[in-house]
Scaffold this motif. Structure first.
Motif, mmCIF file in Angstrom:
data_model
loop_
_atom_site.group_PDB
_atom_site.id
_atom_site.type_symbol
_atom_site.label_atom_id
_atom_site.label_comp_id
_atom_site.label_asym_id
_atom_site.label_seq_id
_atom_site.Cartn_x
_atom_site.Cartn_y
_atom_site.Cartn_z
ATOM 1 N N PRO A 1 0.333 -1.668 0.023
ATOM 2 C CA PRO A 1 0.479 -0.485 0.142
ATOM 3 C C PRO A 1 1.221 1.201 0.389
ATOM 4 C CG PRO A 1 -0.886 -1.798 1.787
ATOM 5 C CD PRO A 1 0.833 -1.825 1.385
ATOM 6 N N ALA A 2 1.817 1.028 0.312
ATOM 7 C CA ALA A 2 2.886 2.122 -0.132
ATOM 8 C C ALA A 2 2.714 2.547 -0.672
ATOM 9 C CB ALA A 2 4.334 2.147 1.026
ATOM 10 N N ILE A 3 3.619 1.725 -2.194
ATOM 11 C CA ILE A 3 3.562 2.782 -3.206
ATOM 12 C C ILE A 3 1.923 2.757 -4.528
ATOM 13 C CG2 ILE A 3 5.727 1.605 -3.699
ATOM 14 C CD1 ILE A 3 4.022 -0.640 -5.581
ATOM 15 N N ASN A 4 0.949 2.316 -3.224
ATOM 16 C CA ASN A 4 -0.536 2.771 -4.044
ATOM 17 C C ASN A 4 -1.033 4.216 -4.087
ATOM 18 O OD1 ASN A 4 -2.750 2.271 -5.366
ATOM 19 N ND2 ASN A 4 -3.410 0.690 -3.346
ATOM 20 N N HIS A 5 -1.424 4.834 -4.411
ATOM 21 C CA HIS A 5 -2.300 6.275 -5.267
ATOM 22 C C HIS A 5 -2.461 6.422 -3.056
ATOM 23 C CE1 HIS A 5 -2.766 6.627 -8.117
ATOM 24 N NE2 HIS A 5 -3.461 5.236 -9.060
ATOM 25 N N SER A 6 -1.804 7.767 -2.599
ATOM 26 C CA SER A 6 -1.881 8.355 -1.337
ATOM 27 C C SER A 6 -3.803 8.322 -1.174
ATOM 28 C CB SER A 6 -1.789 9.713 -0.940
ATOM 29 O OG SER A 6 -1.985 9.789 -0.305
ATOM 30 N N TRP B 1 -5.269 10.557 0.204
ATOM 31 C CA TRP B 1 -5.622 11.834 0.332
ATOM 32 C C TRP B 1 -4.116 12.892 0.454
ATOM 33 C CZ3 TRP B 1 -10.211 12.651 -1.998
ATOM 34 C CH2 TRP B 1 -10.456 13.484 -1.806
ATOM 35 N N ASN B 2 -4.574 13.995 1.524
ATOM 36 C CA ASN B 2 -3.602 14.464 0.574
ATOM 37 C C ASN B 2 -1.794 13.629 0.538
ATOM 38 O OD1 ASN B 2 -4.753 16.433 0.289
ATOM 39 N ND2 ASN B 2 -4.747 16.789 2.762
ATOM 40 N N GLY B 3 -0.552 14.344 0.085
ATOM 41 C CA GLY B 3 0.142 13.677 0.026
ATOM 42 C C GLY B 3 1.096 12.718 -1.493
ATOM 43 N N LEU B 4 1.792 12.581 -1.381
ATOM 44 C CA LEU B 4 2.340 11.881 -3.043
ATOM 45 C C LEU B 4 3.059 10.266 -2.677
ATOM 46 C CD1 LEU B 4 2.466 13.481 -5.450
ATOM 47 C CD2 LEU B 4 4.815 13.940 -4.663
ATOM 48 N N THR B 5 2.715 9.915 -3.313
ATOM 49 C CA THR B 5 3.213 8.779 -3.161
ATOM 50 C C THR B 5 3.496 7.915 -5.000
ATOM 51 O OG1 THR B 5 1.710 7.261 -4.106
ATOM 52 C CG2 THR B 5 1.922 7.281 -2.283
ATOM 53 N N LEU B 6 4.565 6.796 -5.345
ATOM 54 C CA LEU B 6 4.743 6.637 -6.307
ATOM 55 C C LEU B 6 3.552 6.036 -7.727
ATOM 56 C CD1 LEU B 6 7.797 5.173 -7.698
ATOM 57 C CD2 LEU B 6 6.956 3.236 -7.326
ATOM 58 N N ALA B 7 2.807 6.248 -7.671
ATOM 59 C CA ALA B 7 1.624 5.896 -7.972
ATOM 60 C C ALA B 7 0.799 6.831 -8.516
ATOM 61 C CB ALA B 7 0.270 4.852 -7.582
ATOM 62 N N ASP B 8 0.886 8.141 -7.993
ATOM 63 C CA ASP B 8 0.635 9.333 -8.222
ATOM 64 C C ASP B 8 1.197 10.259 -9.262
ATOM 65 O OD1 ASP B 8 -1.577 9.865 -5.709
ATOM 66 O OD2 ASP B 8 -0.024 9.484 -4.499
ATOM 67 N N PHE B 9 2.788 9.213 -9.736
ATOM 68 C CA PHE B 9 3.456 10.295 -10.853
ATOM 69 C C PHE B 9 2.503 9.875 -12.217
ATOM 70 C CE2 PHE B 9 6.029 10.783 -6.704
ATOM 71 C CZ PHE B 9 6.574 11.841 -7.550
ATOM 72 N N VAL B 10 1.918 8.932 -11.768
ATOM 73 C CA VAL B 10 2.186 8.021 -13.187
ATOM 74 C C VAL B 10 1.184 8.837 -14.390
ATOM 75 C CG1 VAL B 10 0.555 5.773 -14.689
ATOM 76 C CG2 VAL B 10 2.183 5.508 -13.070
ATOM 77 N N MET B 11 -0.032 9.463 -13.688
ATOM 78 C CA MET B 11 -1.008 10.192 -14.488
ATOM 79 C C MET B 11 -0.002 11.458 -15.425
ATOM 80 S SD MET B 11 -3.960 11.224 -15.789
ATOM 81 C CE MET B 11 -5.050 9.778 -15.845
ATOM 82 N N PRO C 1 -3.172 1.990 5.390
ATOM 83 C CA PRO C 1 -3.880 2.693 4.111
ATOM 84 C C PRO C 1 -3.769 1.473 3.414
ATOM 85 C CG PRO C 1 -1.274 2.574 4.178
ATOM 86 C CD PRO C 1 -2.028 1.877 5.436
ATOM 87 N N ASP C 2 -5.060 0.237 3.895
ATOM 88 C CA ASP C 2 -5.017 -0.343 2.961
ATOM 89 C C ASP C 2 -6.132 -0.376 2.617
ATOM 90 O OD1 ASP C 2 -5.343 -2.346 0.535
ATOM 91 O OD2 ASP C 2 -4.181 -4.136 1.528
ATOM 92 N N TYR C 3 -7.384 -0.977 1.528
ATOM 93 C CA TYR C 3 -8.381 -1.256 1.840
ATOM 94 C C TYR C 3 -9.207 -2.375 3.058
ATOM 95 C CZ TYR C 3 -9.494 1.383 -2.662
ATOM 96 O OH TYR C 3 -9.564 2.165 -3.123
ATOM 97 N N GLY C 4 -10.415 -1.989 3.702
ATOM 98 C CA GLY C 4 -10.211 -2.501 4.919
ATOM 99 C C GLY C 4 -12.035 -2.523 5.308
ATOM 100 N N PRO C 5 -12.543 -3.718 5.858
ATOM 101 C CA PRO C 5 -14.105 -3.210 6.675
ATOM 102 C C PRO C 5 -13.811 -1.937 7.539
ATOM 103 C CG PRO C 5 -12.658 -4.891 7.263
ATOM 104 C CD PRO C 5 -11.546 -4.022 7.209
ATOM 105 N N LEU C 6 -15.014 -0.987 7.866
ATOM 106 C CA LEU C 6 -15.328 0.214 8.503
ATOM 107 C C LEU C 6 -15.206 0.399 9.773
ATOM 108 C CD1 LEU C 6 -18.511 1.179 5.715
ATOM 109 C CD2 LEU C 6 -15.991 2.525 6.517
ATOM 110 N N PRO C 7 -14.586 1.585 10.430
ATOM 111 C CA PRO C 7 -14.800 1.259 11.775
ATOM 112 C C PRO C 7 -15.540 1.843 12.434
ATOM 113 C CG PRO C 7 -12.777 2.904 10.425
ATOM 114 C CD PRO C 7 -13.455 1.891 9.757
ATOM 115 N N PRO C 8 -16.280 1.357 13.177
ATOM 116 C CA PRO C 8 -17.265 1.715 13.935
ATOM 117 C C PRO C 8 -17.948 2.734 14.108
ATOM 118 C CG PRO C 8 -16.408 0.624 15.439
ATOM 119 C CD PRO C 8 -14.875 0.784 14.523
ATOM 120 N N ASP C 9 -17.109 3.952 14.067
ATOM 121 C CA ASP C 9 -17.903 5.797 13.947
ATOM 122 C C ASP C 9 -16.938 5.869 12.797
ATOM 123 O OD1 ASP C 9 -14.798 4.567 14.152
ATOM 124 O OD2 ASP C 9 -14.742 6.653 15.369
#
Length: 478
Positions: A113-118, A120-130, A319-327
């Motif tokens: 997940p560290a190289i996946n799109h951020s 929200w705010n921030g910049l990762t490796l995947a964010d340079f592709v487009m 920073p990966d997809y997962g179940p929703l927190p209770p709140d």
């Protein structure tokens, strides 16, 4: 994706300094097209000088056979040689490297997940592709429309190319091709996704192409200031688009809104309400980018797996997809398109920045001068983008913020200059042959590898039931 396709039959010098005879033969026409490649070849042999337009014209008249034509004795092989020489190898390598990066982050982003799109705010490796793709399109357009015989005809061809790319994008990303975990086919027109990667590139391509065709002066370019003067109207367009984006992002009022979530085939959808009532919000829930897409495109036509679903507020595996927190907040499952309407405005600006880098190649033939101009532009972009982030305009790929535009365009400039130095100046092209090939076939690779076309083909072969296919054997999909 924005390959170099010169428009021939042009009888006027690009800078308006002199006109060539209309009776010149096909060989001298080819010499115009390969002029940039000849300068690269001369520089490798230690003969690089600052380009002089009038002397170049005289050399073309005196030498009826160019370097490319010397490598072939027949007209057909000479044409192939000329086509090879007129390509800027470093641009193909850069495009191929971007395609490889895209495949890497698409396939490994779920594992790392560290190289996946951020989220929200921030910049990762995947964010340079487009932005890299958009930058490459801009550079290519400087060569494609370097010489024009008819602006109207060039405009028609540019619009037609963009429409083809737009239609291909809607077909590939509108929902017809299934995901690996979903073996159903077909498109529900009520929920088709209208935006996407290819659609954004098509919009940026046609807008930048029209600027290059219609908005450039006849001034002679012999310095950085004269370069800006010649293309000042293009810079005005970039400034206008940036101002428009900032005014809409920070000026529009975002009211409360709601969206449905299906609960079952026979059950009524569950309605979630999102409280906003604010201006100038750049969070996931109440930004103007999402509001414009919901109003114009319709929420049912937006991307259904929003990137912000990987934020801590929405995923226990962040920073990966997962179940929703209770709140979890109510907006966590709301559709949001990363290639929306307002964010595409700044994508056009990235393409215009790439066009400026291409202009530097066209007008300055000395390698040192080119790299100097590139580095000056790159440094300004990166410093300005980081300063904006510090002062509150955060780097954000999904919103395609001004700071994100500046930093990623500057990064593209650094990488392009480095590849150009290695491949076109020092001649280390054998090391990058694979990337060059990928760059020359970028669209085909994108369709097969990134749009699920290859998985669709492979999943078409099964035994007994559709679920019993090659992907199940290797543990992928259902």
């Amino acid at each position: 994706m924005g390959t170099y396709e010169p428009i021939k039959n042009y009888d006027e010098d690009y800078n308006g300094e002199a006109k060539l005879d209309s009776s010149r033969n096909a060989t001298s026409t080819a010499e115009d097209d390969v002029e940039m490649a000849l300068q690269i070849s001369q520089s490798r042999s230690g003969k690089s000088t600052v380009f002089n337009e009038e002397s170049a014209i005289e050399r073309r008249r005196a030498n009826k056979i160019d370097e490319c034509s010397l490598s072939s004795s027949t007209s057909s092989s000479r044409h192939q040689s000329q086509r090879q020489c007129q390509r800027l190898v470093s641009l193909d390598v850069f495009r191929g490297l971007t395609v490889a990066l895209m495949i890497l982050v698409d396939d490994a982003g779920g594992i790392l997940p560290a190289i996946n799109h951020s989220p929200w705010n921030g910049l990762t490796l995947a964010d340079f592709v487009m932005p890299f793709f958009l930058f490459i399109v801009g550079v290519s357009l400087a060569f494609t429309y370097k010489k024009l015989s008819c602006r109207v005809d060039a405009t028609r061809k540019a619009i037609l190319r963009a429409l083809k790319l737009l239609a291909l994008g809607i077909f590939l990303q509108g929902g017809f091709f299934h995901h690996i975990n979903d073996l159903t086919y077909g498109v529900d027109i009520k929920q088709i996704r209208w935006t996407g990667v290819l659609q954004r590139i098509a919009v940026a391509y046609v807008f930048t192409a029209l600027c290059e065709i219609w908005l450039k002066g006849d001034h002679t370019v012999n310095s950085g200031s004269s370069l800006i003067k010649k293309y000042r109207y293009q810079w005005i367009v970039a400034l206008f688009l940036t101002s428009l984006y900032l005014c809409l992002l920070y000026g529009l009022y975002v009211p409360d809104w709601e969206y449905p979530i299906p609960t079952g085939p026979l059950s009524a959808p569950k309605i979630f309400s999102v409280k906003c009532g604010v201006r100038a919000d750049t969070g996931p829930a109440c930004n103007a980018v999402g509001m414009i897409d919901r109003k114009i495109l319709g929420i049912q036509h937006l991307y259904r797996r929003p990137i912000y679903a990987r934020m801590k507020e929405c995923s226990i595996n962040s920073p990966d997809y997962g179940p929703l927190p209770p709140d979890a907040p109510s907006w966590c499952q709301a559709p949001f398109d990363p290639e929306g309407i307002l964010s595409s405005v700044m994508a056009i600006v990235t393409c215009l920045v790439g066009l400026h880098y291409g202009h530097i190649i066209v007008h300055f033939k000395d390698h040192r001068v080119r790299i100097l101009h590139w580095m000056m532009t790159t440094s300004c972009l990166i410093v300005f983008g980081l300063a904006l982030d510090v002062f509150g305009i955060h780097i954000n790929k999904v919103l395609y913020t001004f700071s994100y535009t500046s930093v990623t365009a500057g990064a593209a400039g650094i990488l392009f200059a480095g590849i150009y130095l290695m491949v076109d100046v020092w001649g280390y092209s054998r090391m990058t042959m694979v990337m060059e090939w990928m760059g020359m076939h970028a669209l085909m690779i994108y369709i097969l590898a990134a749009s699920n076309v290859l998985p669709v083909i492979l999943q078409g072969f099964y035994w007994g039931q559709p679920q019993n296919n090659i992907f199940k054997l290797i543990g992928i999909g259902t």
